[in-house]
Design a protein around this motif. Structure first.
Motif, mmCIF file in Angstrom:
data_model
loop_
_atom_site.group_PDB
_atom_site.id
_atom_site.type_symbol
_atom_site.label_atom_id
_atom_site.label_comp_id
_atom_site.label_asym_id
_atom_site.label_seq_id
_atom_site.Cartn_x
_atom_site.Cartn_y
_atom_site.Cartn_z
ATOM 1 N N LYS A 4 90.347 -30.105 22.898
ATOM 2 C CA LYS A 4 88.553 -30.262 22.998
ATOM 3 C C LYS A 4 88.386 -31.522 23.215
ATOM 4 O O LYS A 4 86.978 -31.987 23.870
ATOM 5 C CB LYS A 4 88.122 -29.610 22.000
ATOM 6 N N LEU A 5 88.788 -32.687 22.341
ATOM 7 C CA LEU A 5 88.325 -33.932 22.595
ATOM 8 C C LEU A 5 88.573 -34.573 23.812
ATOM 9 O O LEU A 5 87.432 -35.190 24.267
ATOM 10 C CB LEU A 5 88.713 -34.562 21.140
ATOM 11 N N THR A 6 89.721 -34.728 24.265
ATOM 12 C CA THR A 6 90.011 -35.650 25.312
ATOM 13 C C THR A 6 90.634 -34.607 26.519
ATOM 14 O O THR A 6 90.775 -35.193 27.635
ATOM 15 C CB THR A 6 91.047 -36.294 24.929
ATOM 16 N N GLY A 7 90.991 -33.173 26.358
ATOM 17 C CA GLY A 7 91.582 -32.526 27.486
ATOM 18 C C GLY A 7 93.094 -32.745 27.907
ATOM 19 O O GLY A 7 93.754 -32.375 28.573
ATOM 20 N N ASP A 8 93.451 -33.640 26.696
ATOM 21 C CA ASP A 8 94.961 -34.234 26.949
ATOM 22 C C ASP A 8 95.775 -34.270 25.464
ATOM 23 O O ASP A 8 95.188 -34.497 24.508
ATOM 24 C CB ASP A 8 95.075 -35.507 27.485
ATOM 25 N N PHE A 9 96.894 -33.825 25.371
ATOM 26 C CA PHE A 9 97.494 -33.547 24.153
ATOM 27 C C PHE A 9 99.018 -33.350 24.465
ATOM 28 O O PHE A 9 99.658 -32.774 25.560
ATOM 29 C CB PHE A 9 97.311 -32.437 23.472
ATOM 30 N N ARG A 10 100.070 -34.159 23.998
ATOM 31 C CA ARG A 10 101.364 -34.165 23.952
ATOM 32 C C ARG A 10 101.940 -33.878 22.334
ATOM 33 O O ARG A 10 101.557 -34.754 21.415
ATOM 34 C CB ARG A 10 102.148 -34.931 24.829
ATOM 35 N N HIS A 11 103.268 -33.304 22.220
ATOM 36 C CA HIS A 11 103.669 -33.413 20.915
ATOM 37 C C HIS A 11 105.445 -34.057 21.227
ATOM 38 O O HIS A 11 105.696 -33.902 22.354
ATOM 39 C CB HIS A 11 103.765 -31.774 20.356
ATOM 40 N N ASP A 12 105.742 -34.393 20.070
ATOM 41 C CA ASP A 12 107.179 -34.620 20.012
ATOM 42 C C ASP A 12 108.064 -34.216 18.848
ATOM 43 O O ASP A 12 107.529 -34.684 17.760
ATOM 44 C CB ASP A 12 107.306 -36.434 19.920
ATOM 45 N N ALA A 13 109.081 -33.278 18.789
ATOM 46 C CA ALA A 13 109.599 -32.668 17.729
ATOM 47 C C ALA A 13 111.157 -33.374 17.666
ATOM 48 O O ALA A 13 111.699 -32.771 16.794
ATOM 49 C CB ALA A 13 109.531 -31.227 17.966
ATOM 50 N N ALA A 70 116.385 -34.412 7.521
ATOM 51 C CA ALA A 70 115.734 -33.493 6.778
ATOM 52 C C ALA A 70 114.422 -33.055 6.981
ATOM 53 O O ALA A 70 114.227 -31.842 6.256
ATOM 54 C CB ALA A 70 115.869 -34.296 5.175
ATOM 55 N N VAL A 71 113.779 -33.553 7.815
ATOM 56 C CA VAL A 71 112.453 -33.212 8.045
ATOM 57 C C VAL A 71 112.165 -32.681 9.293
ATOM 58 O O VAL A 71 111.273 -32.194 9.905
ATOM 59 C CB VAL A 71 111.342 -34.222 7.751
ATOM 60 N N ARG A 72 113.305 -32.680 9.967
ATOM 61 C CA ARG A 72 113.259 -31.998 11.520
ATOM 62 C C ARG A 72 113.097 -30.571 11.485
ATOM 63 O O ARG A 72 113.611 -29.826 10.700
ATOM 64 C CB ARG A 72 114.548 -32.234 12.281
ATOM 65 N N LEU A 73 112.329 -29.943 12.458
ATOM 66 C CA LEU A 73 112.363 -28.744 12.932
ATOM 67 C C LEU A 73 113.608 -28.256 13.246
ATOM 68 O O LEU A 73 114.519 -28.736 13.595
ATOM 69 C CB LEU A 73 111.221 -28.424 13.995
ATOM 70 N N THR A 74 114.064 -26.803 13.099
ATOM 71 C CA THR A 74 115.301 -26.220 13.608
ATOM 72 C C THR A 74 115.081 -26.175 15.049
ATOM 73 O O THR A 74 114.157 -26.279 15.610
ATOM 74 C CB THR A 74 115.358 -24.733 13.013
ATOM 75 N N PRO A 75 116.277 -26.390 15.735
ATOM 76 C CA PRO A 75 115.974 -25.976 17.207
ATOM 77 C C PRO A 75 115.421 -24.680 17.903
ATOM 78 O O PRO A 75 114.734 -24.962 18.870
ATOM 79 C CB PRO A 75 117.757 -25.579 17.517
ATOM 80 N N PRO A 76 115.529 -23.697 17.244
ATOM 81 C CA PRO A 76 114.640 -22.340 17.762
ATOM 82 C C PRO A 76 113.159 -22.807 17.506
ATOM 83 O O PRO A 76 112.222 -22.692 18.390
ATOM 84 C CB PRO A 76 114.966 -21.308 16.864
ATOM 85 N N LYS A 77 112.707 -23.730 16.619
ATOM 86 C CA LYS A 77 111.173 -23.999 16.359
ATOM 87 C C LYS A 77 110.794 -25.052 17.520
ATOM 88 O O LYS A 77 109.769 -25.049 17.669
ATOM 89 C CB LYS A 77 110.929 -24.366 14.897
ATOM 90 N N VAL A 78 111.558 -26.068 17.677
ATOM 91 C CA VAL A 78 111.517 -27.019 18.824
ATOM 92 C C VAL A 78 111.107 -26.359 20.239
ATOM 93 O O VAL A 78 110.216 -26.428 20.802
ATOM 94 C CB VAL A 78 112.826 -28.068 18.896
ATOM 95 N N LEU A 79 112.216 -25.397 20.327
ATOM 96 C CA LEU A 79 111.761 -24.477 21.820
ATOM 97 C C LEU A 79 110.512 -23.830 21.392
ATOM 98 O O LEU A 79 109.994 -23.846 22.651
ATOM 99 C CB LEU A 79 113.228 -23.507 21.907
ATOM 100 N N ALA A 80 110.090 -23.082 20.347
ATOM 101 C CA ALA A 80 108.814 -22.582 20.305
ATOM 102 C C ALA A 80 107.692 -23.341 20.611
ATOM 103 O O ALA A 80 106.536 -23.097 21.284
ATOM 104 C CB ALA A 80 108.718 -21.984 18.993
ATOM 105 N N LEU A 81 107.679 -24.744 20.382
ATOM 106 C CA LEU A 81 106.646 -25.602 20.594
ATOM 107 C C LEU A 81 106.882 -25.739 22.143
ATOM 108 O O LEU A 81 105.707 -26.055 22.913
ATOM 109 C CB LEU A 81 106.948 -26.819 19.821
ATOM 110 N N LEU A 123 119.454 -23.757 24.224
ATOM 111 C CA LEU A 123 118.392 -23.122 23.940
ATOM 112 C C LEU A 123 117.309 -23.065 25.185
ATOM 113 O O LEU A 123 116.921 -22.071 25.678
ATOM 114 C CB LEU A 123 117.721 -23.221 22.768
ATOM 115 N N ARG A 124 116.997 -24.299 25.551
ATOM 116 C CA ARG A 124 116.003 -24.535 26.821
ATOM 117 C C ARG A 124 116.809 -23.922 28.108
ATOM 118 O O ARG A 124 116.280 -23.260 28.672
ATOM 119 C CB ARG A 124 115.854 -26.075 26.945
#
Length: 322
Positions: free
Chosen positions: A147-156, A170-181, A303-304
């Protein structure tokens, strides 16, 4: 390096040394310049370096956590706009953000920096490093950013620090949850769809250690003048204080790019090597050896491949060849 490490700060390049390196990389034809850290705004001479780089004609991208963006900095960037400022949000609430950063008040300071830049029309992108501690606020952060910039990305794809001082596993997402993102991100989906087409003709075996653009289309220079193929591959470096950028770029990095892997390296014959997110630097930081499998990345790659139809495509290609 902690911001209050005075000894480390004293070893950093001087303003004049930074200027000299900027001169050298400009002379070699470099056009795009990313100023990152750590936190680049910690340097008291940041605006001097920024202005010098602008005068050299670089298209500048700035990575910052936003907490040190002041009205003075925002005004300067409005007058002399960068190509892009990219700010990382670690959560959608103070509690979550500060749980990740460990710094009280970091959420409010980051949001204030974002507001200062956005109000002045400075080109801005927001991103999120996603962990198990802030995953529940991913949707809210993504909605706010779009909404603010129209641009977004993530890194898991969390990686240990190059110096090995912080284990993020210890704080990584599981591979299936990375795929969900991946599936929730239109940009990521489009990228993997494009890769599906390109991988049709990919060779079955690749003996190169580096299959990315590190040291070929890009390079990294740290605060102490060490040149490396990328910001992650700092286990190999060339000292610009004892040699020139031209020598480092044309000779040292060419030698790095020429490295090949041993015949028994498992990733050598993996068709999903381009989509798993692993690389020599990741393997070095994870396992202490650039020619090893990063299990976390390997699971994500498979998974990808399955989800985006690459396995079926590879099977079709094999049947045609046979």
């Amino acid at each position: 390096v902690p911001a209050d490490d005075a000894d480390a700060r004293r070893k950093e390049l001087s303003t004049e040394q930074v200027f000299d390196i900027l001169d050298q990389i400009a002379d070699e034809g470099c056009l795009m310049l990313l100023l990152t850290g750590g936190e680049p705004l910690l340097r008291p001479d940041f605006l001097d370096i920024y202005d010098y780089a602008k005068r050299k004609g670089f298209l500048i991208t700035l990575f910052t956590n936003g907490t040190m963006v002041t009205p003075e900095v925002a005004d300067h960037l409005q007058e002399w706009p960068p190509f892009l400022v990219e700010i990382t949000l670690y959560g959608g609430t103070p509690e979550t953000c500060e749980r990740v950063t460990g710094v009280p008040g970091s959420y409010e300071r980051c949001m204030h920096g974002i507001e200062l830049l956005h109000a002045r029309g400075v080109p801005l992108r927001l991103k999120m490093v996603v962990t198990i501690r802030n995953r529940h606020e991913y949707g809210a952060v993504r909605e706010y950013a779009q909404k603010l910039t129209g641009d977004f990305r993530h890194d898991a794809m969390l990686k240990p620090r190059p110096d090995g001082t912080k284990d993020v596993r210890a704080v990584r997402l599981t591979p299936p949850k990375v795929l969900a993102l991946d599936l929730a991100d239109d940009r990521a989906k489009a990228s993997f769809s494009e890769l599906a087409e390109r991988l049709w003709d990919a060779p079955d075996t690749d003996d190169r250690l580096y299959i990315c653009g590190a040291g070929l289309r890009s390079f990294h220079i740290d605060a102490y003048g060490q040149l490396s193929p990328c910001i992650l591959s700092r286990y190999v470096s060339y000292d610009l204080m004892t040699g020139s950028f031209r020598e480092g770029w044309q000779d040292f990095l060419a030698q790095v790019r020429a490295q090949t892997v041993s015949p028994d390296f498992e990733c050598r014959t993996c068709p999903w090597r381009a989509i798993c997110g692993s690389c020599p630097a990741f393997a070095q930081m994870e396992n202490g050896d650039p020619e090893t499998v990063v299990d976390f990345a390997c699971q994500i790659g498979h998974l990808r491949a399955q989800t985006f139809g690459l396995e079926a495509q590879r099977a079709r290609r094999s049947s045609i060849v046979d």
